[in-house]
Design a protein around this motif. Sequence first.
Motif, PDB file in Angstrom:
ATOM      1  N   LEU A 174     -56.433   3.790 -36.208  1.00 48.13           N
ATOM      2  CA  LEU A 174     -55.617   4.645 -35.369  1.00 48.13           C
ATOM      3  C   LEU A 174     -54.294   4.951 -36.051  1.00 48.13           C
ATOM      4  O   LEU A 174     -53.639   4.059 -36.579  1.00 48.13           O
ATOM      5  CB  LEU A 174     -55.356   3.914 -34.048  1.00 48.13           C
ATOM      6  N   ASP A 175     -53.925   6.230 -36.072  1.00 49.37           N
ATOM      7  CA  ASP A 175     -52.588   6.664 -36.467  1.00 49.37           C
ATOM      8  C   ASP A 175     -51.838   6.989 -35.186  1.00 49.37           C
ATOM      9  O   ASP A 175     -52.317   7.791 -34.378  1.00 49.37           O
ATOM     10  CB  ASP A 175     -52.644   7.914 -37.346  1.00 49.37           C
ATOM     11  N   VAL A 176     -50.683   6.377 -35.004  1.00 50.18           N
ATOM     12  CA  VAL A 176     -49.922   6.553 -33.773  1.00 50.18           C
ATOM     13  C   VAL A 176     -48.516   7.028 -34.107  1.00 50.18           C
ATOM     14  O   VAL A 176     -47.869   6.496 -35.004  1.00 50.18           O
ATOM     15  CB  VAL A 176     -49.837   5.224 -32.982  1.00 50.18           C
ATOM     16  N   ARG A 177     -48.064   8.023 -33.387  1.00 52.16           N
ATOM     17  CA  ARG A 177     -46.695   8.527 -33.487  1.00 52.16           C
ATOM     18  C   ARG A 177     -45.993   8.133 -32.195  1.00 52.16           C
ATOM     19  O   ARG A 177     -46.449   8.484 -31.110  1.00 52.16           O
ATOM     20  CB  ARG A 177     -46.683  10.037 -33.659  1.00 52.16           C
ATOM     21  N   ARG A 195     -43.946   5.829 -36.871  1.00 52.79           N
ATOM     22  CA  ARG A 195     -45.394   5.928 -37.061  1.00 52.79           C
ATOM     23  C   ARG A 195     -45.967   4.540 -37.260  1.00 52.79           C
ATOM     24  O   ARG A 195     -45.370   3.701 -37.936  1.00 52.79           O
ATOM     25  CB  ARG A 195     -45.723   6.812 -38.244  1.00 52.79           C
ATOM     26  N   GLU A 236     -58.641   8.005 -28.276  1.00 50.43           N
ATOM     27  CA  GLU A 236     -57.259   8.102 -28.712  1.00 50.43           C
ATOM     28  C   GLU A 236     -56.332   8.480 -27.565  1.00 50.43           C
ATOM     29  O   GLU A 236     -55.241   7.923 -27.420  1.00 50.43           O
ATOM     30  CB  GLU A 236     -57.131   9.108 -29.864  1.00 50.43           C
ATOM     31  N   ALA A 286     -51.690   9.900 -30.566  1.00 49.91           N
ATOM     32  CA  ALA A 286     -52.636   9.052 -31.297  1.00 49.91           C
ATOM     33  C   ALA A 286     -53.767   9.893 -31.876  1.00 49.91           C
ATOM     34  O   ALA A 286     -54.256  10.811 -31.227  1.00 49.91           O
ATOM     35  CB  ALA A 286     -53.199   7.976 -30.368  1.00 49.91           C
ATOM     36  N   ASP A 287     -54.181   9.542 -33.088  1.00 51.33           N
ATOM     37  CA  ASP A 287     -55.300  10.197 -33.768  1.00 51.33           C
ATOM     38  C   ASP A 287     -56.183   9.148 -34.406  1.00 51.33           C
ATOM     39  O   ASP A 287     -55.689   8.142 -34.929  1.00 51.33           O
ATOM     40  CB  ASP A 287     -54.798  11.118 -34.885  1.00 51.33           C
ATOM     41  N   GLU A 288     -57.474   9.396 -34.421  1.00 56.29           N
ATOM     42  CA  GLU A 288     -58.419   8.526 -35.109  1.00 56.29           C
ATOM     43  C   GLU A 288     -58.180   8.669 -36.609  1.00 56.29           C
ATOM     44  O   GLU A 288     -57.884   9.756 -37.101  1.00 56.29           O
ATOM     45  CB  GLU A 288     -59.855   8.935 -34.746  1.00 56.29           C
ATOM     46  N   ALA A 289     -58.295   7.542 -37.318  1.00 56.69           N
ATOM     47  CA  ALA A 289     -58.111   7.563 -38.771  1.00 56.69           C
ATOM     48  C   ALA A 289     -59.024   6.514 -39.397  1.00 56.69           C
ATOM     49  O   ALA A 289     -58.718   5.332 -39.351  1.00 56.69           O
ATOM     50  CB  ALA A 289     -56.656   7.288 -39.124  1.00 56.69           C
ATOM     51  N   ASP A 290     -60.162   6.945 -39.906  1.00 54.28           N
ATOM     52  CA  ASP A 290     -61.103   6.046 -40.579  1.00 54.28           C
ATOM     53  C   ASP A 290     -61.463   4.828 -39.735  1.00 54.28           C
ATOM     54  O   ASP A 290     -61.478   3.702 -40.218  1.00 54.28           O
ATOM     55  CB  ASP A 290     -60.537   5.592 -41.929  1.00 54.28           C
ATOM     56  N   ARG A 313     -49.772   2.573 -38.124  1.00 50.23           N
ATOM     57  CA  ARG A 313     -51.167   2.709 -38.543  1.00 50.23           C
ATOM     58  C   ARG A 313     -51.873   1.407 -38.189  1.00 50.23           C
ATOM     59  O   ARG A 313     -51.463   0.333 -38.626  1.00 50.23           O
ATOM     60  CB  ARG A 313     -51.240   2.960 -40.047  1.00 50.23           C
TER      61      ARG A 313
END
Length: 153
Positions: free
Chosen positions: A109-112, A67, A40, A102-106, A69
């Motif tokens: 990637l979830d990105v701000r 945001r 990430e 950025a964060d891992e999500a399932d 996704r």
Amino acid sequence: MFMGGDRGDDGQGRQAGECGHRAVPHPENIRIEAWAACREHCLAEAVLAMVECFADVSGVRPTAVDRVRLAEASDDDLLAALLDEIIFRLEVYGQVPVDVEADEADGGLDVRLAVTGLADVEVTGAVPRAVAWDELRIGPGPYGWSCAVTVDA
């Protein structure tokens, strides 16, 4: 979560856990490399590297936060999709990321994206148009994750 920043260096003598990015010489296009402790962070650094190739965002404050996704995909697909999203937002909305989280999500990637208008930054180079799949790579290594990608300008 991770907020990227300008920590570009020549990539030599890296220590485990360090992050950064740089542009490398490439004929007629933009070639970027990024590295970080995890996937990430590496993806966020790649966005910042691409932005720095065409705009000076130092000292620029964001005017909005968006945001994004990205669905579960291979690491290569996530890198290409994220950079394509940045190019899309630049072309359609005139938005330039000033900072990225950025964060891992399932598996995805979830990105701000902290963004500002293109008119609010100094354009210093050719604006990217597309991500090239040729020689695109991202993956783990002895010092964390790294990636390299060519962007058509």
